[in-house]
Scaffold this active site. Structure first.
Site, PDB file in Angstrom:
ATOM      1  CB  SER A  96      -1.122   1.466   6.770  1.00 56.45           C
ATOM      2  OG  SER A  96      -2.124   1.587   7.750  1.00 56.45           O
ATOM      3  CE1 TYR A 104       1.811  -2.666   9.048  1.00 56.84           C
ATOM      4  CE2 TYR A 104       0.185  -0.975   9.556  1.00 56.84           C
ATOM      5  CZ  TYR A 104       0.694  -1.935   8.704  1.00 56.84           C
ATOM      6  OH  TYR A 104       0.085  -2.152   7.496  1.00 56.84           O
TER       7      TYR A 104
END
Length: 254
Positions: free
Chosen positions: A145, A158
């Site tokens: 990400s 995350y």
């Protein structure tokens, strides 16, 4: 153009029932790969697998998709899956995300994100990598990400788990380069997926705000991510390894 086909190769896409996973599965099948759509959501995986149909000419069609259950939070599930499948390509796409201030986070959810986002890919890689190096050919692509690469408010835990994929991929790339296996990381920026839409439903105006911050003035589409992933899986990308590449419309530039 030669070297862009994957005929005869078997590819696994984890999280294949999701928006980005489905787009990756379609692109790999279009290049001729037999695609195992792996997901905890087996009915969803079966739906995507059934759509992976290619035209062979003369009115003949072939389905290149198969569905398989895979729960990356369960080592037993991963071991069972790896015992049944020895792919040439693995796209580690599955992920779990929670958007919340770090201090408000639940450590139990941190554990789940660690299990699915990092430990699961590590274990699956460990089980399938030896056969790749024995064959002298393999492709590992980890979907991380841009939030892990550049930071993202509300995604501390995350991002931490997804950032772990950087070190894993770079280290593996050095270990297996002479075995004909490449290892790369793709980092999507803000991408229009059902998961993002669920988050934006709780934060009105979020999508517009994100789009305004992107030089291209739009969110990414799953197909934007899938195109780069598919290329990295081909022979033409054989000299690209150990790289972290963003698909973000210019939000992240390196």
């Amino acid at each position: 153009m030669e070297g862009l086909r994957l005929d005869g190769r078997t590819a696994v896409v984890t999280g294949g029932a999701g928006a980005i996973g489905a787009a990756i599965s379609r692109d790999l099948a279009d290049l001729g790969a037999h695609v195992i759509v792996a997901d905890r959501d087996l009915p969803g995986a079966e739906k995507i697998a059934a759509e992976l149909v290619v035209e062979l000419g003369g009115g003949t069609r072939m389905c290149l998709g198969r569905a398989a259950h895979l729960d990356l939070a369960s080592p037993a599930s991963i071991e069972e899956f790896a015992a049944a499948h020895q792919p040439d390509v693995v796209v580690h796409n599955a992920g779990v995300s929670v958007v919340e201030p770090f201090v408000a986070g639940d450590p139990a959810m941190w554990d789940l994100m660690w299990q699915v986002n990092l430990r699961g890919p590590m274990l699956l890689t460990k089980l399938v990598l030896p056969r790749m190096t024995e064959r002298g050919w393999g492709r590992l692509v980890y979907i991380s990400s841009d939030g892990a690469r550049a930071g993202s408010g509300g995604e501390g835990a995350y991002a931490a788990t997804k950032a772990g994929l950087f070190g894993l991929a770079k280290s593996l790339a050095r270990e297996v380069a002479r075995g004909g296996v490449t290892v790369n990381v793709v980092c999507p920026g803000p991408t229009d997926t059902p998961m993002l839409r669920r988050v934006s439903a709780e934060q009105p105006g979020l999508v517009d705000k994100l789009a305004r911050a992107i030089p291209m003035r739009r969110l990414g589409e799953p197909a934007d991510v899938a195109g780069l992933v598919a290329y990295l899986c081909t022979h033409r990308a054989a000299y690209i390894t150990g790289q972290v590449l963003s698909v973000s419309g210019g939000v992240t530039m390196h």
